[in-house]
Scaffold this motif. Structure first.
Motif, PDB file in Angstrom:
ATOM      1  N   MET A   1       0.422  -1.036  -0.083  1.00 13.08           N
ATOM      2  CA  MET A   1       0.268   0.411   0.571  1.00 13.08           C
ATOM      3  C   MET A   1       0.779   0.905   0.022  1.00 13.08           C
ATOM      4  O   MET A   1       1.707   1.141   0.726  1.00 13.08           O
ATOM      5  N   ASP A   2       0.780   1.695  -0.829  1.00 13.22           N
ATOM      6  CA  ASP A   2       1.630   3.638  -0.802  1.00 13.22           C
ATOM      7  C   ASP A   2       0.375   4.351  -1.433  1.00 13.22           C
ATOM      8  O   ASP A   2      -0.084   5.045  -2.320  1.00 13.22           O
ATOM      9  N   LEU A   3      -0.210   5.608  -0.805  1.00  7.32           N
ATOM     10  CA  LEU A   3      -1.046   6.409  -0.525  1.00  7.32           C
ATOM     11  C   LEU A   3      -0.509   7.473  -0.052  1.00  7.32           C
ATOM     12  O   LEU A   3       0.864   8.033   0.792  1.00  7.32           O
ATOM     13  N   MET A   6      -0.878   7.857   5.275  1.00  7.74           N
ATOM     14  CA  MET A   6      -0.657   6.534   5.045  1.00  7.74           C
ATOM     15  C   MET A   6      -0.567   6.448   7.045  1.00  7.74           C
ATOM     16  O   MET A   6      -0.567   7.601   7.863  1.00  7.74           O
ATOM     17  N   PHE A  40      -8.715   3.214   4.228  1.00  4.00           N
ATOM     18  CA  PHE A  40      -6.766   3.234   3.355  1.00  4.00           C
ATOM     19  C   PHE A  40      -7.716   2.247   2.732  1.00  4.00           C
ATOM     20  O   PHE A  40      -7.023   1.440   2.386  1.00  4.00           O
ATOM     21  N   ASP A  42      -5.950   1.514  -1.782  1.00  4.73           N
ATOM     22  CA  ASP A  42      -4.619   1.288  -2.450  1.00  4.73           C
ATOM     23  C   ASP A  42      -5.184  -0.026  -3.402  1.00  4.73           C
ATOM     24  O   ASP A  42      -4.872  -0.984  -3.219  1.00  4.73           O
ATOM     25  N   GLU A  47      -7.814  -1.259   4.157  1.00  2.00           N
ATOM     26  CA  GLU A  47      -7.251  -1.677   5.806  1.00  2.00           C
ATOM     27  C   GLU A  47      -8.161  -0.566   6.465  1.00  2.00           C
ATOM     28  O   GLU A  47      -8.625   0.972   6.152  1.00  2.00           O
ATOM     29  N   ARG A  74      -7.890   5.333  -5.259  1.00  2.83           N
ATOM     30  CA  ARG A  74      -7.442   5.012  -4.042  1.00  2.83           C
ATOM     31  C   ARG A  74      -7.360   6.056  -3.400  1.00  2.83           C
ATOM     32  O   ARG A  74      -7.665   7.374  -3.427  1.00  2.83           O
ATOM     33  N   VAL A  76      -8.357   7.605   1.081  1.00  2.00           N
ATOM     34  CA  VAL A  76      -8.217   7.937   2.783  1.00  2.00           C
ATOM     35  C   VAL A  76      -9.973   8.429   3.251  1.00  2.00           C
ATOM     36  O   VAL A  76      -9.259   9.471   2.676  1.00  2.00           O
ATOM     37  N   SER A 128      -2.816  14.634  -1.000  1.00  5.55           N
ATOM     38  CA  SER A 128      -3.180  14.457   0.589  1.00  5.55           C
ATOM     39  C   SER A 128      -4.159  15.983   0.411  1.00  5.55           C
ATOM     40  O   SER A 128      -3.683  16.935   0.444  1.00  5.55           O
TER      41      SER A 128
END
Length: 358
Positions: A1-3, A6, A40, A42, A47, A74, A76, A128
């Motif tokens: 996972m790469d957001l 995080m 979260f 991705d 998660e 993708r 959050v 973000s």
């Protein structure tokens, strides 16, 4: 996972205020009564984390599946996991979802499926949104999540305090917890109380039926931890909750004040519960549940002769949802007259009308 954002992330919090603010510059939304949850996502990786950053993913596989299907590729999100039974949120049923056995989790995911309602945006795609104003975050949320019909939803909002006041009065009947107000120009500040929450405040006269000692109590300096409260129903004293949050001086004073009322459990209305210590729907004193494992739940019984006025927000079944606030002693009240009929009856409201409206 790469957001862009995080885990771990501690969500933004709210401070209590009395009444719906009329100052302007605020966005209002319903206060959901569930588990605060950050999502979260991705791609297929999802998660779920709690308010205190603990993982929730394994307990809600149906929510994970819904997030994969319904949410942007993708993102959050900040929001709430809830369980609805019929037309109302049921927090007690939601609590049952936190279970160590996968077989039980899978069964409950089928029988009492949870849903997710989003109310803030932390990241979308490569960007973000933490430093952006809430008005911008909300606009992006509406564009990204508009049209969701469940199990994932987007919460309703309004900038009209009159509408927020209507929601405050009506939505409690669907199991909601009050109203939240967010400054339209505020960024998303982790673990900061930059929002406002407006909750119902009520009072009730209850019977003091026992007490537990404080965790810092010693033989040299015993301290009261909490008072056990009851109300009468059909001639029997039912456990309705506890009152706590006293100063250390007051904890010592209360022990001395209540000492003449101490009695043997065999003489107490709750004596029948002394013989069993298992999880039970009424969460009676001295009994265990998975939420209290390892804690000493023993209590000192008191003759049910004293009446106390307490403040509370709302009920969860036949109990106070949260710890009740000590107001004053009521020497003018007969304990036997303290029953459930004094509690305010909330008018029912269809949850679907809240979730289905835009």
């Amino acid at each position: 996972m790469d957001l862009p954002v995080m885990p771990p992330v501690r969500p933004m919090l709210a401070k209590s205020v009395k009444g719906v603010p009329r100052t302007g510059g605020l966005s209002f939304e319903p206060k959901w009564d569930g588990f605060r949850c950050l999502v979260f996502k991705d791609g297929d990786e999802v998660e779920l984390t709690s308010r205190n950053t603990k993982p929730l993913t394994r307990y809600f596989p149906e929510v994970v599946a819904a997030c994969r299907e319904q949410l942007p590729e993708r993102c959050v999100l900040d929001g709430e996991i809830f369980v609805a039974v019929g037309a109302k949120l049921e927090f007690e049923v939601l609590q049952e979802r936190i279970h160590p056995a996968k077989s039980r989790v899978d069964l409950l995911a089928e029988s009492t499926p949870a849903s997710y309602v989003a109310f803030d945006l932390l990241a979308l795609g490569e960007d973000s949104y933490l430093t952006r104003e809430f008005s911008e975050r909300r606009a992006a949320l509406e564009e990204a999540l508009g049209g969701l019909t469940g199990p994932c939803y987007l919460t309703r909002t309004t900038t009209d305090p009159e509408v927020a006041e209507e929601w405050f009065q009506q939505f409690e009947g669907a199991g909601l917890d009050g109203v939240v107000a967010k400054p339209l120009t505020a960024p998303y500040e982790e673990n900061a109380r930059t929002m406002f929450k407006i909750k119902h405040v009520r009072t009730a006269d209850v019977v003091v039926a026992g007490y537990r000692l404080h965790k810092n109590s010693t033989e040299e300096r015993p301290l009261l931890g909490s008072l056990l409260l009851g109300l009468y129903a059909d001639g029997k004293l039912q456990h309705i909750g506890v009152s706590a949050s006293f100063t250390e001086v007051r904890r010592a004073e209360l022990l001395e004040e209540l000492k003449p009322l101490e009695c043997d459990i065999a003489e107490h209305p709750w004596g029948e519960w002394a013989q069993w210590a298992i999880a039970n729907p009424d969460r009676v004193p001295g009994t265990q549940s998975r939420w209290s494992a390892g804690k000493d739940l023993s209590f000192t019984p008191l003759h049910p002769e004293r009446v106390l006025e307490v403040g509370y927000d709302h009920m969860e079944g036949r109990r106070f949802r949260h710890t009740a606030q000590f107001k004053r002693w009521r020497p003018d009240r007969d304990p036997a007259s303290c029953g459930y009929e004094q509690l305010e009856e909330v008018v029912s409201y269809d949850l679907a009308r809240i979730l289905g409206a835009t």
